[in-house]
Motif scaffolding. Structure first.
Motif, mmCIF file in Angstrom:
data_model
loop_
_atom_site.group_PDB
_atom_site.id
_atom_site.type_symbol
_atom_site.label_atom_id
_atom_site.label_comp_id
_atom_site.label_asym_id
_atom_site.label_seq_id
_atom_site.Cartn_x
_atom_site.Cartn_y
_atom_site.Cartn_z
ATOM 1 N N ALA A 124 0.853 -1.200 0.000
ATOM 2 C CA ALA A 124 0.000 0.000 0.000
ATOM 3 C C ALA A 124 0.881 1.239 0.000
ATOM 4 O O ALA A 124 1.987 1.232 0.516
ATOM 5 N N LYS A 125 0.339 2.297 -0.581
ATOM 6 C CA LYS A 125 1.100 3.553 -0.646
ATOM 7 C C LYS A 125 0.692 4.473 0.505
ATOM 8 O O LYS A 125 -0.299 4.240 1.183
ATOM 9 N N TYR A 126 1.445 5.545 0.677
ATOM 10 C CA TYR A 126 1.048 6.684 1.505
ATOM 11 C C TYR A 126 1.609 7.896 0.791
ATOM 12 O O TYR A 126 2.451 7.761 -0.111
ATOM 13 N N THR A 226 -4.220 7.029 -13.257
ATOM 14 C CA THR A 226 -4.797 5.711 -13.561
ATOM 15 C C THR A 226 -6.281 5.648 -13.175
ATOM 16 O O THR A 226 -7.096 5.075 -13.895
ATOM 17 N N HIS A 227 -6.601 6.222 -11.997
ATOM 18 C CA HIS A 227 -7.943 6.027 -11.455
ATOM 19 C C HIS A 227 -8.858 7.239 -11.641
ATOM 20 O O HIS A 227 -10.052 7.155 -11.348
ATOM 21 N N GLY A 228 -8.262 8.369 -12.067
ATOM 22 C CA GLY A 228 -8.984 9.639 -12.068
ATOM 23 C C GLY A 228 -10.341 9.608 -12.751
ATOM 24 O O GLY A 228 -11.353 9.990 -12.143
ATOM 25 N N ILE A 236 -16.379 9.735 -6.591
ATOM 26 C CA ILE A 236 -15.423 9.614 -5.473
ATOM 27 C C ILE A 236 -14.541 10.857 -5.497
ATOM 28 O O ILE A 236 -14.394 11.549 -4.493
ATOM 29 N N LYS A 237 -13.971 11.167 -6.665
ATOM 30 C CA LYS A 237 -13.195 12.399 -6.834
ATOM 31 C C LYS A 237 -14.081 13.422 -7.531
ATOM 32 O O LYS A 237 -14.621 13.143 -8.597
ATOM 33 N N ARG A 238 -14.247 14.579 -6.932
ATOM 34 C CA ARG A 238 -15.128 15.602 -7.523
ATOM 35 C C ARG A 238 -14.350 16.594 -8.366
ATOM 36 O O ARG A 238 -14.925 17.284 -9.208
#
Ligand code: FAQ
Length: 333
Positions: A124-126, A226-228, A236-238
């Protein structure tokens, strides 16, 4: 052969029935998203939506917990009692944010232990930002001003995220982040107004080191995110990575003028036509190096987290033993 023939029919039928039911659930989910409704933990959701949320929320939680380390490093060296009390409160808040976020991610069916294991094993990232060192007291002010400032810019839209438990956690987190940003700006303002020439130079040096990594916090350019697009589709992202980055540059460039510091970007210039500041190219090779584990402090940060986890094993064991005892007492009564 005979048995197989008997099996194939009903199995196929069951599959067809299941996929028709799933298609209906998916259509209902999509229409909720289109209407701007919130999705609750008990609601049906596509597996990819669930996975995307667990990834983002758990990485966000890890960022808060790892993010305690660079500032925690200065608690014993804060210049006054007032600054020490503020810093202690802030670092504790970050720990609290991590806990709300782990709890929000747990509602999606992934346990805290699984998330922690993913962090410790490097799966997992941070946030990239926490892999830079805090070299002077001015770094603490700059983290509040720029890092918490970037965090708020990114997190206010998340209070409207389609997944309700995440959105609810973000409301309280944003209120606290706002105090964090102000205390950072205030600490820098005092140094720039009342400080010696050496203290002012210390602030400028901290701005020089943290400016570009703060801009990287918003993630890769939209074209490389990738997910944008999918996360935007699902609510999820506005706001996109690049649009948030631009809002951050616009806000902080004006704040830098008030402070009397100069961002380290010769191309930073107001553009009347765009109604925004233009800014220079970001070193994405550095970003990916840091995200890939090769920043200045990646090893140190992960080692500190793993040590804290191992050192805390007896506390977790004691809490579990106490809980077992309480249950046994209740059952015996
Ligand atoms: N660092 O496709 P996208 C704070 C990864 S909290 C590392 O655009 P996404 C409070 C990304 O995970 C700061 N990795 O990704 C505080 C993905 O890799 P993956 C944390 C990054 O998720 C202050 C790949 O790049 N805030 O500061 C970074 O759609 C002071 C492709 O990227 C949050 O987590 C990065 N900067 O958008 C605490 C907010 N950027 O997972 C203490 C919630 C991207 O496929 C002291 N998160 N990557 O392996 C978000 O809003 C989003 O996850 C983004 C990234 C915007 C960070």
């Amino acid at each position: 052969m005979y048995t197989q023939a008997m099996d194939t029919g009903p199995k196929e039928e069951r599959k067809a029935v299941r996929s028709a039911a799933e298609a209906e659930l998916e259509a209902r989910f999509e229409s909720h998203i289109d209407e701007g409704d919130f999705i609750e933990a008990k609601d049906w959701m596509p597996e990819h939506y669930r996975k995307t949320l667990v990834r983002q929320i758990s990485q966000h939680a890890h960022s808060e917990i790892v993010g305690m380390l660079p500032e925690g490093n200065w608690v014993t060296r804060a210049p006054t009692l007032k600054r020490k009390a503020i810093l202690l409160a802030k670092v504790q808040d970050e720990g609290g944010h991590g806990l709300y976020l782990y709890a929000a991610a747990e509602t999606l069916g992934t346990s805290r232990d699984q998330m922690i294991d993913a962090l410790h094993s490097g799966r997992a990232k941070y946030s990239s930002i926490f892999n830079y060192p805090t070299l002077s007291w001015a770094d603490i002010g700059v983290i509040g001003w720029l890092v918490d400032g970037a965090a708020i810019m990114n997190q206010v839209p998340l209070t409207r995220c389609s997944y309700a438990p995440y959105a609810r956690a973000m409301v309280r987190i944003c209120r606290e982040e706002s105090f964090h940003q102000r205390q950072g700006f205030d600490a820098l303002n005092v140094m720039m107004r009342e400080g010696t020439a050496a203290q002012k130079a210390m602030v400028q040096d901290a701005v020089d080191r943290w400016w570009w990594p703060s801009l990287m916090m918003f993630g890769p350019p939209d074209g490389e995110s990738t997910h944008g697009a999918q996360s935007a589709r699902w609510g999820i992202k506005r706001i996109s990575n690049d649009d948030l980055r631009q809002k951050f540059v616009d806000a902080t460039t004006d704040q830098a003028k008030v402070l009397g510091v100069t961002p380290p970007d010769p191309l930073l210039k107001w553009n009347d036509d765009r109604g925004h500041y233009d800014f220079g190219p970001i070193d994405w090779a550095e970003f990916w190096r840091v995200v890939g584990g090769h920043g200045p402090c990646n090893r140190e940060r992960l080692d500190a987290r793993i040590k804290a986890w191992d050192d805390g094993a007896w506390v977790r064991d004691a809490a579990m033993a106490y809980a077992r005892k309480q249950t046994m007492k209740k059952e015996a009564a």
